[in-house]
Motif scaffolding. Structure first.
Motif, PDB file in Angstrom:
ATOM      1  N   PHE A 332       0.813  -1.217   0.000  1.00 46.73           N
ATOM      2  CA  PHE A 332       0.000   0.000   0.000  1.00 46.73           C
ATOM      3  C   PHE A 332       0.847   1.268   0.000  1.00 46.73           C
ATOM      4  O   PHE A 332       0.571   2.205  -0.738  1.00 46.73           O
ATOM      5  N   GLY A 333       1.887   1.312   0.849  1.00 47.76           N
ATOM      6  CA  GLY A 333       2.641   2.560   0.950  1.00 47.76           C
ATOM      7  C   GLY A 333       4.084   2.300   1.336  1.00 47.76           C
ATOM      8  O   GLY A 333       4.534   1.154   1.429  1.00 47.76           O
ATOM      9  N   ARG A 334       4.805   3.384   1.579  1.00 42.90           N
ATOM     10  CA  ARG A 334       6.237   3.263   1.839  1.00 42.90           C
ATOM     11  C   ARG A 334       6.515   2.725   3.239  1.00 42.90           C
ATOM     12  O   ARG A 334       5.765   3.007   4.171  1.00 42.90           O
ATOM     13  N   TYR A 335       7.597   1.991   3.353  1.00 38.05           N
ATOM     14  CA  TYR A 335       8.031   1.499   4.642  1.00 38.05           C
ATOM     15  C   TYR A 335       9.549   1.357   4.623  1.00 38.05           C
ATOM     16  O   TYR A 335      10.146   1.355   3.545  1.00 38.05           O
ATOM     17  N   SER A 336      10.131   1.285   5.812  1.00 43.43           N
ATOM     18  CA  SER A 336      11.590   1.259   5.897  1.00 43.43           C
ATOM     19  C   SER A 336      12.067   0.021   6.637  1.00 43.43           C
ATOM     20  O   SER A 336      11.458  -0.390   7.622  1.00 43.43           O
ATOM     21  N   ILE A 337      13.144  -0.524   6.151  1.00 48.35           N
ATOM     22  CA  ILE A 337      13.702  -1.724   6.752  1.00 48.35           C
ATOM     23  C   ILE A 337      15.154  -1.436   7.115  1.00 48.35           C
ATOM     24  O   ILE A 337      15.892  -0.857   6.305  1.00 48.35           O
ATOM     25  N   GLN A 410       5.675   2.464   8.463  1.00 49.65           N
ATOM     26  CA  GLN A 410       6.197   1.420   9.340  1.00 49.65           C
ATOM     27  C   GLN A 410       7.700   1.266   9.126  1.00 49.65           C
ATOM     28  O   GLN A 410       8.178   1.329   7.991  1.00 49.65           O
ATOM     29  N   CYS A 411       8.434   1.101  10.229  1.00 51.37           N
ATOM     30  CA  CYS A 411       9.858   0.774  10.134  1.00 51.37           C
ATOM     31  C   CYS A 411      10.070  -0.524  10.900  1.00 51.37           C
ATOM     32  O   CYS A 411       9.466  -0.714  11.957  1.00 51.37           O
ATOM     33  N   ALA A 432       9.684  -0.050  -0.628  1.00 48.07           N
ATOM     34  CA  ALA A 432      10.565  -0.377   0.489  1.00 48.07           C
ATOM     35  C   ALA A 432      11.819   0.496   0.446  1.00 48.07           C
ATOM     36  O   ALA A 432      12.365   0.761  -0.625  1.00 48.07           O
ATOM     37  N   GLN A 433      12.234   0.948   1.626  1.00 50.09           N
ATOM     38  CA  GLN A 433      13.513   1.628   1.753  1.00 50.09           C
ATOM     39  C   GLN A 433      14.370   0.723   2.636  1.00 50.09           C
ATOM     40  O   GLN A 433      14.062   0.540   3.809  1.00 50.09           O
ATOM     41  N   ILE A 505      12.555   9.512   5.219  1.00 57.49           N
ATOM     42  CA  ILE A 505      11.387   8.969   5.923  1.00 57.49           C
ATOM     43  C   ILE A 505      10.401  10.060   6.283  1.00 57.49           C
ATOM     44  O   ILE A 505       9.220   9.985   5.953  1.00 57.49           O
ATOM     45  N   GLY A 506      10.899  11.091   7.002  1.00 61.98           N
ATOM     46  CA  GLY A 506       9.951  12.041   7.588  1.00 61.98           C
ATOM     47  C   GLY A 506       9.993  13.396   6.946  1.00 61.98           C
ATOM     48  O   GLY A 506      10.872  14.195   7.247  1.00 61.98           O
TER      49      GLY A 506
END
Lengths: 565, 336
Positions: A332-337, A410-411, A432-433, A505-506
């Protein structure tokens, strides 16, 4: 008498009767065509029901099938009857049995009386509009279509292929430029009679009989020959979905239809009692002269078509299960790993949450359990932390998590221990980042209190696992925003990469980092790696880590001795 | 799919149908009102056992939605279900004492009834604890849906099973006959469903929900299947292959879009977890008449002893179909 109504009926006779009565009650004569495939008994019953209405006529019946000549023949017969029987009629309005007048009939009459020379018929050349469904646009007019698309699809398709192969090209009769548009028109007596009484009509009829869907092109094309003033739009509100079938209106559309200010709508569900009751009654209030405004209805139906063809990004459910590559966005949207950060920094997770304001989880794919933020056992959407449940379908676990937390980034942490992590999936996901400090898994081993033989074994295992993960992240299929540093590289200047990641991210907290996460003490780590090497296990993912602690110590100048005098 | 596989499925379908026809002998007609069925009627088929308390609301719910006739197999109820059904004016009921398990969990019996009475009708196959929800179900009857499906040349309509549960212990709020079960069991899991494609039949295999979360956290592969295709424009050549999870011919299982779009779909609200459940679970465990050695009921009985709570902080409270649509559990598709 200014407007005459042609009505093509094949089903829902009680509704057709109701509408016909409504038209005639307000002074519009009606000519009804009933499909020839309707059983004689039903036909007779229908004719009898309209016995008492003087201004209703029934015309010659033709067999009508979708996309067939029958519909044109029906309109022709009905039109001829109308022209012959009601000489006062100035405009002729073609409608179907499931059409419903939305505004008082008087308003339609006034509207048309104010435009006595105008033909309302949607008519556009095939080259200019992308309406056609099924990929046949100009070919409708240059190929032969003897087979029904509905009943003999195979023959239809094959016949098209054969003609394409043979380069068949029909001759279009002289002076005709093919036009298409909605089959629901409103023509003036002059134009309609010119079409129907044309000396060349036989030629045209013969030509159009073999055109595909002639009811969308016959009148639309020929009116261009005779009309002095074509207004290329239909007065009937009729929306089509992506397969080219009309949308149906139900009771819950009542207010929407009211506000649309359209004269006639198609098609109404025959059991929509509220709509029929609401519109087929004597008008109240002042007569309006407003233009039709179907924008709102357009929007609703356009949205419905989009939902059917594109669907909701990142959603996997019982009626949307896209093949690989057709997802319109895998999540659905961006998230960070993050990989390795939590090992290198002692307080990485709380620090990241403070710095960015997003939700930071631990190792979601840890072998013990999914480490949700704050140690929760269950999270949004009742997603459970049970490891077996998660590993049963780890991709669904991830896509569910991202879908359930829509609107909130979400991270989470990943590491080589998390064997169940769907690395290939998020590597391919542009949402994904992924930031990796390779080799950081050695730090917990270095700090652990295990026997060295066990450490060596575990280090070899983790190095292999991380190597596989990095292989996925570096593969040409990887579409994620991937950044990989070796541990040695990273600790030289940790703030710069952190700042880049945080900025990405922000967006709302685009300021310099005021506080750095606390890096764990690595004194002796170089020696630890050297010991592993000495045991024959070469840790290479950390990069060139300073081997002996002595070197780093040397950089610190020894404290100056001072004398007390 | 090779010609051989296609042929195998064809043989399997034929075999199923023959089996269903043979099994008709197990059914004894108690009240036959099928002469009332008109050619356009919407039919509901159901198998049940000891569901007397649920029946009044069940029948009313579907009557209000526009179902014209109910065809029900009563598998040897002893709580008055049969007598109650026989009194209803729009119900035809058959009775059997034979094994539920050996009739493929009722599928054979219903395949026969559908073969005999369902041809060319829209048929809805539901259990007495399943409540069919579809887009616009608050303003449009089922007939609006089936008319639209007919116009769109769609023959089958998907409705995933959505397990509903109460807050607090199951036994806390007793269910009264005629009551809307959703007054008690109004909570559900919104986003923990997993699915895979069944390559042979082409259907999706969906698992998850509270049953997987609470009863099968360690053996998720044992959790019951939630995919269902309960509404079908029936033809006597069709048959259900395994409960209402999948159909033959396999084209009917293609209820999902594979090119990124969404097809229209609904849900079956599954009000299984009422206070009647505990006794039912024990009884069913004893009878051992359920799927795969009643593994499901074994797990229930085991957990029910420590009175578990299905409810959790992240459970959603049911409001209406629009909520379920927004959550992504069902879809309007291109129906507007």
């Amino acid at each position: 008498m200014s407007v005459g109504i042609l009505m093509l009926v094949h089903t829902a006779f009680n509704r057709a009767e109701q509408v016909a009565r409504h038209w005639t009650k307000y002074g519009c004569p009606v000519v009804i065509h009933v499909d020839a495939s309707v059983k004689p008994k039903a036909y007779k019953k229908f004719v009898k029901a309209l016995d008492d209405v003087p201004d209703v006529r029934f015309c010659k019946r033709h067999k009508c099938e979708w996309g067939d000549w029958g519909l044109v023949a029906a309109s022709q017969s009905a039109g001829e009857t109308m022209l012959a029987e009601f000489p006062d009629v100035r405009h002729i309005y073609l409608s179907s049995g499931s059409c419903l007048p939305l505004r008082p009939v008087q308003e339609l009459k006034d509207y048309l009386a104010a435009r006595p020379r105008t033909d309302f018929i949607e008519s556009a050349t095939t080259a200019d509009v992308p309406w056609t469904v099924g990929g046949l646009d100009s070919e409708r007019f240059t190929l032969h279509f003897p087979f029904s698309w509905k009943k003999h699809r195979f023959l239809f398709d094959k016949w098209v292929d054969i003609q394409r192969f043979l380069r068949v090209k029909r001759k279009i009769p002289n002076g005709v430029v093919p036009h298409m548009g909605s089959q629901w028109w409103c023509l003036t007596r002059q134009t309609l009679s010119a079409i129907l009484q044309d000396p060349d009509r036989d030629t045209f009829d013969r030509y159009f009989k073999r055109v595909w869907i002639p009811d969308e092109s016959y009148f639309q094309t020929l009116s261009r020959l005779y009309s002095s003033n074509i207004e290329s739009r239909s007065l009937t509100l009729s929306k089509f979905d992506f397969q080219g079938k009309p949308h149906i209106f139900y009771d819950d559309h009542l207010q929407l239809l009211r506000r649309s200010d359209c004269f006639v709508a198609r098609k109404i569900w025959p059991h929509a009692n509220k709509i029929y009751g609401g519109f087929l009654r004597s008008p109240e209030g002042a007569i309006k002269m407003s233009e039709p405004n179907p924008a709102k209805i357009d929007r609703i139906f356009a949205k419905a078509v989009e939902r059917r063809t594109k669907g909701r990004t990142g959603l996997y459910m019982q009626s949307r299960y896209p093949n690989e590559g057709w997802e319109n966005g895998m999540t659905f949207g961006r998230y960070s790993i993050f990989q390795g950060f939590a090992q290198l920094f002692e307080d990485f997770e709380p620090w990241l949450a403070r710095a960015t304001g997003v939700r930071v989880h631990g190792h979601l794919f840890a072998p013990e359990r999914a480490e949700f933020e704050g140690g929760q056992r269950v999270i949004n959407g009742a997603l459970s932390d049970a490891p077996n449940n998660r590993d049963y379908n780890s991709i669904a676990f991830l896509t569910n998590l991202i879908w359930n937390t829509r609107g909130e980034r979400q991270c989470f942490q990943v590491g080589p221990r998390d064997e169940g992590a769907p690395v290939w999936f998020f590597a391919r996901d542009p949402n994904a980042q992924v930031s990796v400090i390779s080799g950081a898994w050695a730090i917990p081993l270095f700090k652990s209190n295990l026997n060295f033989a066990d450490i060596r074994k575990e280090a070899a295992r983790l190095q292999k696992l991380e190597n596989d993960q990095l292989y996925a992240l570096r593969s040409p299929y990887a579409k994620a925003r991937v950044r990989i540093w070796t541990l040695a590289e990273f600790i030289e200047a940790p703030m710069e990469p952190l700042q880049t990641i945080i900025d990405e991210i922000g967006p709302e907290k685009a300021r310099r980092l005021s506080e750095a996460p606390k890096m764990t003490d690595l004194t002796g780590f170089g020696q630890f790696l050297q010991n592993l090497k000495n045991q024959g296990m070469h840790p290479y993912l950390m990069g060139d880590f300073p081997v002996s602690q002595a070197e780093t110590d040397q950089k610190k100048p020894p404290r100056k001795p001072y004398l007390v005098q | 799919m090779s010609a051989l596989q296609t042929y195998r499925l064809r043989v399997r379908r034929r075999h199923r149908l023959v089996r269903a026809i043979r099994k008709r002998r197990e059914l004894r007609s108690m009240v036959d009102r099928t002469a009332q069925i008109k050619s356009t009627d919407l039919l509901t088929f159901s198998t049940l056992r000891n569901e007397r308390v649920r029946l009044p609301y069940f029948l009313d719910y579907y009557r209000n939605k526009g179902i014209n006739h109910f065809l029900i197999v009563d598998n040897d109820s002893d709580d008055g279900s049969l007598e109650y059904l026989m009194e209803q004016p729009d119900v035809s009921v058959w009775h059997t004492r034979k094994s539920y398990k050996r009739s493929k969990f009722g599928v054979d019996w219903l395949n026969w009834l559908q073969f005999r009475y369902g041809h060319n009708h829209w048929c809805l196959v539901v259990d007495p604890d399943e409540f069919f929800i579809y887009p616009f179900c608050d303003t449009r009857p089922i007939r609006a849906l089936t008319d639209w499906l007919d116009a769109s040349s769609i023959k089958s309509f998907s409705a995933m099973l959505l397990d509903m549960y109460p807050r607090g212990p199951i036994t806390e709020q007793p269910y009264q006959a005629g009551q809307d079960p959703m007054e008690i069991a109004c909570w559900f899991d919104a986003g923990n469903y997993t699915m895979t494609k069944n390559p042979q039949y082409g259907n999706l295999w969906i698992q998850g929900g509270p049953r997987s979360r609470v009863f099968f956290p360690n053996e998720p592969e044992l959790a019951p299947a939630l995919n269902k295709i309960p509404l079908v424009k029936w033809n006597r050549r069709y048959c259900y292959a395994s409960s209402t999870h999948m159909l033959l011919p396999r084209g009917l299982n293609q209820v999902y879009d594979e090119w990124g779009g969404e097809k229209a779909s609904g849900l079956l609200l599954h009000a299984k977890f009422l206070d009647t459940f505990t006794t039912k679970a024990e009884e069913e465990l004893e009878r051992n008449e359920h799927y795969s050695g009643s593994v499901e009921y074994k797990a229930y009985a085991e957990r029910l002893r420590d009175a578990p709570e299905l409810w959790c902080k992240w459970s959603e409270k049911y409001i209406n179909w629009r909520q379920l649509e927004i959550l992504g559990l069902m879809s309007k598709g291109n129906w507007a």
